[in-house]
Design an enzyme around this catalytic site. Structure first.
Site, mmCIF file in Angstrom:
data_model
loop_
_atom_site.group_PDB
_atom_site.id
_atom_site.type_symbol
_atom_site.label_atom_id
_atom_site.label_comp_id
_atom_site.label_asym_id
_atom_site.label_seq_id
_atom_site.Cartn_x
_atom_site.Cartn_y
_atom_site.Cartn_z
ATOM 1 N N LEU A 149 0.836 -1.218 0.000
ATOM 2 C CA LEU A 149 0.000 0.000 0.000
ATOM 3 C C LEU A 149 0.867 1.263 0.000
ATOM 4 O O LEU A 149 0.347 2.366 -0.103
ATOM 5 C CB LEU A 149 -0.902 0.018 1.240
ATOM 6 C CG LEU A 149 -2.075 -0.964 1.236
ATOM 7 C CD1 LEU A 149 -2.791 -0.935 2.577
ATOM 8 C CD2 LEU A 149 -3.058 -0.634 0.106
ATOM 9 N N LYS B 58 14.717 -6.257 5.507
ATOM 10 C CA LYS B 58 14.885 -5.291 6.597
ATOM 11 C C LYS B 58 16.209 -5.447 7.351
ATOM 12 O O LYS B 58 16.798 -4.454 7.755
ATOM 13 C CB LYS B 58 13.704 -5.386 7.566
ATOM 14 C CG LYS B 58 12.413 -4.828 6.962
ATOM 15 C CD LYS B 58 11.285 -4.834 7.969
ATOM 16 C CE LYS B 58 10.131 -3.973 7.475
ATOM 17 N NZ LYS B 58 9.132 -3.726 8.506
ATOM 18 N N ASN C 110 13.202 -0.057 8.062
ATOM 19 C CA ASN C 110 12.083 0.020 7.114
ATOM 20 C C ASN C 110 12.165 1.279 6.250
ATOM 21 O O ASN C 110 11.329 1.470 5.370
ATOM 22 C CB ASN C 110 10.722 -0.062 7.834
ATOM 23 C CG ASN C 110 10.292 1.263 8.423
ATOM 24 O OD1 ASN C 110 11.130 2.108 8.734
ATOM 25 N ND2 ASN C 110 8.987 1.460 8.577
ATOM 26 N N ASP D 67 8.214 2.022 12.125
ATOM 27 C CA ASP D 67 6.996 1.268 12.440
ATOM 28 C C ASP D 67 6.500 1.545 13.862
ATOM 29 O O ASP D 67 5.322 1.852 14.086
ATOM 30 C CB ASP D 67 7.238 -0.238 12.277
ATOM 31 C CG ASP D 67 7.333 -0.652 10.821
ATOM 32 O OD1 ASP D 67 6.659 -0.033 9.981
ATOM 33 O OD2 ASP D 67 8.082 -1.598 10.527
ATOM 34 N N GLY E 280 6.333 -10.837 17.448
ATOM 35 C CA GLY E 280 7.035 -10.904 16.168
ATOM 36 C C GLY E 280 7.718 -9.577 15.863
ATOM 37 O O GLY E 280 7.943 -8.746 16.764
ATOM 38 N N ARG F 162 2.198 -16.627 22.076
ATOM 39 C CA ARG F 162 2.052 -18.083 21.985
ATOM 40 C C ARG F 162 3.384 -18.765 22.298
ATOM 41 O O ARG F 162 3.442 -19.747 23.014
ATOM 42 C CB ARG F 162 1.578 -18.428 20.564
ATOM 43 C CG ARG F 162 1.355 -19.868 20.280
ATOM 44 C CD ARG F 162 0.800 -20.036 18.890
ATOM 45 N NE ARG F 162 1.729 -19.564 17.845
ATOM 46 C CZ ARG F 162 1.498 -19.634 16.547
ATOM 47 N NH1 ARG F 162 0.346 -20.129 16.110
ATOM 48 N NH2 ARG F 162 2.379 -19.198 15.666
ATOM 49 N N THR F 163 4.474 -18.220 21.748
ATOM 50 C CA THR F 163 5.803 -18.776 21.986
ATOM 51 C C THR F 163 6.516 -17.903 23.017
ATOM 52 O O THR F 163 6.872 -16.747 22.731
ATOM 53 C CB THR F 163 6.608 -18.803 20.666
ATOM 54 O OG1 THR F 163 5.809 -19.459 19.670
ATOM 55 C CG2 THR F 163 7.921 -19.534 20.826
HETATM 56 P P1 ATR Z 1 4.910 -9.471 11.958
HETATM 57 O O1 ATR Z 1 6.039 -9.055 11.076
HETATM 58 O O2 ATR Z 1 3.568 -9.037 11.465
HETATM 59 O O3 ATR Z 1 5.132 -9.128 13.391
HETATM 60 P P2 ATR Z 1 5.709 -12.155 12.606
HETATM 61 O O4 ATR Z 1 7.063 -11.635 12.939
HETATM 62 O O5 ATR Z 1 5.590 -13.399 11.787
HETATM 63 O O6 ATR Z 1 4.859 -11.062 11.825
HETATM 64 O O7 ATR Z 1 4.900 -12.354 13.988
HETATM 65 C C1 ATR Z 1 3.637 -12.926 14.039
HETATM 66 C C2 ATR Z 1 3.113 -12.927 15.473
HETATM 67 O O8 ATR Z 1 1.781 -13.469 15.455
HETATM 68 C C3 ATR Z 1 3.909 -13.799 16.437
HETATM 69 O O9 ATR Z 1 3.833 -13.244 17.730
HETATM 70 C C4 ATR Z 1 3.139 -15.128 16.379
HETATM 71 O O10 ATR Z 1 3.302 -15.928 17.517
HETATM 72 P P3 ATR Z 1 4.540 -17.000 17.629
HETATM 73 O O11 ATR Z 1 5.751 -16.206 18.026
HETATM 74 O O12 ATR Z 1 4.100 -17.949 18.668
HETATM 75 O O13 ATR Z 1 4.670 -17.622 16.247
HETATM 76 C C5 ATR Z 1 1.730 -14.601 16.330
HETATM 77 N N1 ATR Z 1 0.770 -15.582 15.796
HETATM 78 C C6 ATR Z 1 0.623 -15.965 14.507
HETATM 79 N N2 ATR Z 1 -0.373 -16.864 14.395
HETATM 80 C C7 ATR Z 1 -0.881 -17.047 15.649
HETATM 81 C C8 ATR Z 1 -1.922 -17.841 16.206
HETATM 82 N N3 ATR Z 1 -2.681 -18.629 15.442
HETATM 83 N N4 ATR Z 1 -2.170 -17.750 17.540
HETATM 84 C C9 ATR Z 1 -1.413 -16.947 18.322
HETATM 85 N N5 ATR Z 1 -0.406 -16.164 17.855
HETATM 86 C C10 ATR Z 1 -0.145 -16.221 16.547
#
Ligand code: ATR
Length: 285
Positions: free
Chosen positions: A23, A73, A94, A109, A135, A158-159
């Site tokens: 975008l 990046k 970025n 960002d 992330g 989640r992690t």
């Molecule tokens: P971005 O650049 O948008 O931050 P990313 O670095 O891939 O993308 O980060 C994605 C985030 O969404 C992470 O915190 C991921 O959690 P994990 O570290 O556990 O992978 C989270 N995420 C993605 N899918 C998810 C899901 N189904 N439930 C919970 N968290 C999710």
């Protein structure tokens, strides 16, 4: 009205792979038009390994600036001459600025997210904040919220190991598990979703990154997902009377900060937002 492009028109480019969905050209070209700036932006596909060559376009060929997306990046962070504090903390760029002292790498960002909160009337300084996700986007937001002076910052992911790493970016940050998340939300002023949960949801019954029972009318709830704009999380937040900030806020304001860095001009974010909304609407018709 057609634009007059001449030999003195400055060119900016958004680079990455893929990049044809970006975008950024819609956002930036709307900003240039609204401020009568003799600039234009195009998208240039640039695969991993080409970041240094793209920075050389700024260094050697007077390209006006680069907006940098995946997967470049971190390699662009290595290719520029200097980094601003956010880019240095994140080791991620970025934005590349054509500076007389050599290409400068920035990360707009997180500060764009903070600007989107402020422009919606919500001051993060002194606020208690919950960040969902850890992330790349979360890391930039944690770094910026830390510098903006939040009172506390609880990160849930989640992690867990990724949450701990992100927490290292702000002195106020701690990580919380499911139980801690309940307590942190009860005390929070602002809740931010940085996970991709809710992306592409067809309606409000889609997945949410936290239980709706944790939301209250005392919260400001922000989502960085912008497709759809009304994510299930934001729909639930609105339904309990919370204030919401949607995902176009960060996108627009990080681009406005790029534009300021390249041109020195504070551009009209309303015009940028309108252009992004029109572009999204044309794609999802
Ligand atoms: P971005 O650049 O948008 O931050 P990313 O670095 O891939 O993308 O980060 C994605 C985030 O969404 C992470 O915190 C991921 O959690 P994990 O570290 O556990 O992978 C989270 N995420 C993605 N899918 C998810 C899901 N189904 N439930 C919970 N968290 C999710």
């Amino acid at each position: 009205m057609s634009r007059r492009i001449t030999a003195s028109t400055r060119l900016a480019a958004v680079i990455g792979d893929p990049v044809r969905h970006s975008l950024s050209p819609a956002l930036h070209n709307a900003a240039y038009a609204s401020a009568a700036l003799d600039w234009m932006m195009v998208a240039i596909p640039a695969a991993a390994g080409t970041g240094s060559a793209m920075v050389d376009l700024v260094r050697c060929h007077d390209l006006g600036g680069l907006a940098v997306t995946m997967p470049l990046k971190s390699e662009v962070a290595d290719a520029v001459d200097r980094l601003d504090p956010a880019a240095a903390a994140l080791r991620s760029v970025n934005t590349v600025v054509a500076d007389p002292d050599g290409p400068l790498g920035m990360s707009t960002d997180g500060d764009g997210f903070v600007a989107s909160l402020r422009s919606a009337g919500h001051e993060p300084s002194g606020a208690r904040v919950v960040v969902l996700g850890a992330g790349a986007a979360a890391r930039s937001i944690v770094d910026a919220l830390g510098r903006a002076g939040v009172a506390s910052l609880a990160i849930h992911n989640r992690t867990a190991s990724a949450a701990s790493e992100a927490a290292g970016l702000a002195a106020q940050a701690i990580t919380v598990d499911e139980v801690g998340l309940v307590q942190a939300c009860a005390a929070a002023d602002i809740i931010v979703n940085t996970t991709s949960v809710g992306m592409g949801a067809a309606d409000a019954s889609g997945d949410m990154p936290l239980g709706p029972e944790l939301l209250s009318r005392e919260h400001v709830v922000a989502d960085i997902v912008y497709h759809p704009l009304a994510t299930p999380l934001l729909v639930a937040a609105r339904s309990v009377g919370a204030d919401v900030v949607d995902g176009l806020g960060m996108l627009v304001h990080q681009a406005a900060l790029q534009c300021l860095a390249w041109t020195g001009v504070e551009v009209d974010t309303a015009a940028m937002r309108a252009a992004a909304e029109a572009e999204l609407a044309s794609r999802h018709r």
